[in-house]
Motif scaffolding. Structure first.
Motif, PDB file in Angstrom:
ATOM      1  N   ASP A   1       3.943   2.626   9.803  1.00  0.00           N
ATOM      2  CA  ASP A   1       5.369   2.636   9.596  1.00  0.00           C
ATOM      3  C   ASP A   1       6.022   2.016   8.817  1.00  0.00           C
ATOM      4  N   TYR A   2       5.702   0.756   8.458  1.00  0.00           N
ATOM      5  CA  TYR A   2       6.834   0.133   7.729  1.00  0.00           C
ATOM      6  C   TYR A   2       6.010  -1.170   6.300  1.00  0.00           C
ATOM      7  N   ILE A   3       6.579  -2.163   6.022  1.00  0.00           N
ATOM      8  CA  ILE A   3       5.837  -3.155   4.984  1.00  0.00           C
ATOM      9  C   ILE A   3       6.816  -4.075   5.494  1.00  0.00           C
ATOM     10  N   ASN A   4       6.134  -5.290   5.556  1.00  0.00           N
ATOM     11  CA  ASN A   4       6.815  -6.718   6.076  1.00  0.00           C
ATOM     12  C   ASN A   4       6.422  -7.921   5.876  1.00  0.00           C
ATOM     13  N   GLY A   5       7.152  -8.593   4.839  1.00  0.00           N
ATOM     14  CA  GLY A   5       6.442  -9.720   4.703  1.00  0.00           C
ATOM     15  C   GLY A   5       7.142 -10.576   2.792  1.00  0.00           C
ATOM     16  N   TYR A   6       6.168 -11.285   2.621  1.00  0.00           N
ATOM     17  CA  TYR A   6       6.809 -12.752   1.271  1.00  0.00           C
ATOM     18  C   TYR A   6       7.136 -11.364   0.105  1.00  0.00           C
ATOM     19  N   THR A   7       8.225 -12.206  -0.482  1.00  0.00           N
ATOM     20  CA  THR A   7       8.009 -10.298  -1.518  1.00  0.00           C
ATOM     21  C   THR A   7       7.244 -11.215  -3.110  1.00  0.00           C
ATOM     22  N   SER A   8       7.015 -12.071  -3.327  1.00  0.00           N
ATOM     23  CA  SER A   8       5.981 -12.217  -3.933  1.00  0.00           C
ATOM     24  C   SER A   8       4.302 -11.330  -3.593  1.00  0.00           C
ATOM     25  N   SER A   9       3.983 -11.420  -2.697  1.00  0.00           N
ATOM     26  CA  SER A   9       2.745 -10.848  -2.169  1.00  0.00           C
ATOM     27  C   SER A   9       3.328  -9.227  -2.592  1.00  0.00           C
ATOM     28  N   ILE A  10       4.332  -8.802  -1.867  1.00  0.00           N
ATOM     29  CA  ILE A  10       4.285  -7.638  -1.907  1.00  0.00           C
ATOM     30  C   ILE A  10       4.403  -7.030  -3.500  1.00  0.00           C
ATOM     31  N   VAL A  11       5.291  -7.722  -3.850  1.00  0.00           N
ATOM     32  CA  VAL A  11       5.853  -7.047  -5.668  1.00  0.00           C
ATOM     33  C   VAL A  11       4.269  -7.378  -6.805  1.00  0.00           C
ATOM     34  N   LEU A  12       3.272  -8.127  -5.981  1.00  0.00           N
ATOM     35  CA  LEU A  12       2.223  -7.900  -6.688  1.00  0.00           C
ATOM     36  C   LEU A  12       1.431  -6.501  -6.611  1.00  0.00           C
ATOM     37  N   PHE A  13       1.524  -6.573  -5.188  1.00  0.00           N
ATOM     38  CA  PHE A  13       1.095  -4.990  -4.887  1.00  0.00           C
ATOM     39  C   PHE A  13       1.288  -4.083  -5.832  1.00  0.00           C
ATOM     40  N   ALA A  14       3.339  -4.090  -5.335  1.00  0.00           N
ATOM     41  CA  ALA A  14       3.597  -3.009  -6.232  1.00  0.00           C
ATOM     42  C   ALA A  14       3.184  -2.756  -8.025  1.00  0.00           C
ATOM     43  N   LYS A  15       2.725  -4.430  -8.705  1.00  0.00           N
ATOM     44  CA  LYS A  15       2.179  -4.452  -9.612  1.00  0.00           C
ATOM     45  C   LYS A  15       1.052  -3.542 -10.333  1.00  0.00           C
ATOM     46  N   TYR A  16      -0.007  -4.136  -9.241  1.00  0.00           N
ATOM     47  CA  TYR A  16      -1.064  -3.301  -8.828  1.00  0.00           C
ATOM     48  C   TYR A  16      -0.884  -1.669  -8.872  1.00  0.00           C
ATOM     49  N   LEU A  17      -0.296  -1.105  -8.078  1.00  0.00           N
ATOM     50  CA  LEU A  17       0.034   0.246  -7.901  1.00  0.00           C
ATOM     51  C   LEU A  17       0.893   1.160  -9.014  1.00  0.00           C
TER      52      LEU A  17
END
Length: 435
Positions: A191-207
């Motif tokens: 339903d949702y994502i929660n966590g540290y900004t830098s790791s979520i941004v890194l995942f978005a760059k991969y996407l």
């Protein structure tokens, strides 16, 4: 519906029903009523600690006659054994005890009485509900660190089970691991994502590299909450594009509560129900809204341990339109200990270096993430993770931009790494001064 999350808090002695009821009352107050509530709570919490807490009595002394005479606490004041700081009648056995992350360099153990901790959770539940997230039923994709020792790991996994969340450990964020993350989003109804900004941004760059919109492969996703590290505007845009859901900026402290949480109107709304937030200058005087200063916070409910006029170590600005009932954080500038002292005598927030470098270094998507360390007054070290090494032209561009925005004749060394070192909890410290 079976409410496992609420039940687990209730069974641990946290009176959730009473805390939720009180929070509902506070939220429903008018502006004028809220002003009265705030004044009463400030007087009540100060008087309680002056009468019941020897540590706070000694700190205040006999000179304080009004609010502005009260000392401003900092983390160093609190680096003494917890038993010396607890109020009479409170002990580690009848309180909630935890440790701060130490991201400011000054970790310490703190306590909250059980009611105070319950109202902290009530405040979290209330804010997450703005986005139709229910801790009892909504499934969380959690981007956090995790203890590596067997017992610590199992304890955290059990907490994840009770809190209805699936944890992505962020200590290894290589493409191979991120591909594994992606498989979970294809098969689980998050339903949702929660966590540290830098790791979520890194995942978005991969996407982005894979040309994938997360919402398209995980249609149940509603929202993403990022926390603990600075969220830059261009990163927010990237997250919105690659996830296809609203991105919510969260600012909190484990020893206090959620401090500010982005509301659906895109304002960074400050928590005025359980906290009183002041912005102070170097002389501990309040600055006008719209002016930057130190963020100083009072926990209105914590009787086990005083957090009264507590300097959290951050610099921020309250919006000019802020009221006592609805303060709005206009900007979070960074930590007070992340200031770069330059050869000219100029002081600059370390995140300025990070921001200027970021605007150039990530243009072509080659660099995945980086950190900056000041090693001498004129010398900086930039460690980065990339597919290809930075060339002399790119380095020259970064040095020219920093000379323009900050000052010329600074020295830089660029060190390419396979991975960047994170804290035990998985945080990435974007700028650090060794001076």
């Amino acid at each position: 519906m079976f409410r496992l999350f609420d039940l687990s808090l209730q069974l641990n002695g946290f009176p959730m029903k009473e805390a939720k009821a009180e929070l509902r009352k506070i939220v429903s107050l008018s502006e004028k009523e809220h002003e009265t509530f705030l004044e009463n709570k400030k007087v009540e919490i100060v008087n309680f600690h002056l009468q019941n807490n020897p540590f706070y009595q000694e700190l205040v002394g006999s000179n304080a006659t009004n609010w502005h005479d009260l000392p401003v606490l900092n983390k160093r004041n609190l680096q003494k054994p917890l038993l010396e700081r607890l109020s009479n009648g409170y002990s580690p056995k009848n309180s909630y005890v935890n440790k701060t992350s130490g991201s400011s360099g000054d970790p310490f153990i703190f306590a909250k009485d059980k009611y105070s901790h319950a109202i902290t959770w009530a405040s979290n539940i209330y804010r997450f509900d703005w986005y139709r997230i229910d801790f009892n039923s909504s499934y969380q994709a959690r981007f956090y660190g995790i203890p590596m020792d067997f017992i610590g790991n199992k304890k955290e996994r059990f907490k994840d089970f009770l809190s209805h969340r699936f944890r992505f450990s962020i200590f290894d964020l290589s493409d191979y691991v991120l591909e594994g993350f992606l498989k979970h989003f294809r098969t689980k109804k998050f339903d949702y994502i929660n966590g540290y900004t830098s790791s979520i941004v890194l995942f978005a760059k991969y996407l982005k590299k894979k040309n994938i919109i997360l919402k398209e492969i995980c249609p149940t996703l509603k929202v993403c909450m990022v926390t603990s590290e600075m969220l830059f505007e261009d990163d927010k845009i990237l997250l919105e594009q690659q996830f296809g859901i609203p991105i919510v900026n969260e600012y909190g402290a484990s020893e206090l509560d959620l401090i500010a949480f982005q509301n659906p109107q895109d304002e960074w709304q400050v928590n005025s129900e359980t906290l009183f937030v002041e912005i102070l200058d170097e002389n501990n005087q309040a600055v006008p809204n719209g002016t930057s200063g130190r963020i100083v916070i009072t926990s209105l409910f914590n009787k086990a341990h005083p957090f009264i006029r507590y300097d959290i170590g951050d610099i921020g600005i309250l919006d000019e339109k802020s009221t006592l009932k609805k303060p709005v954080l206009k900007k979070l500038i960074g930590r007070t200990n992340d200031i770069a002292l330059l050869p000219s005598g100029k002081k600059s927030p370390g995140l300025t270096f990070y921001y200027v470098t970021k605007s150039i270094i990530e243009d072509d998507g080659n660099v995945k993430e980086f950190i900056i360390k000041q090693t001498k007054i004129n010398t900086f070290e930039i460690k980065y993770v990339s597919e290809n090494e930075l060339n002399s032209k790119q380095i020259q561009k970064i040095e020219t931009a920093i000379a323009l925005y900050l000052e010329p004749n600074l020295k830089f060394s660029f060190i390419r790494k396979k991975a960047l070192k994170r804290s035990k909890r998985g945080k990435l410290k974007q700028f650090k001064s060794m001076i």
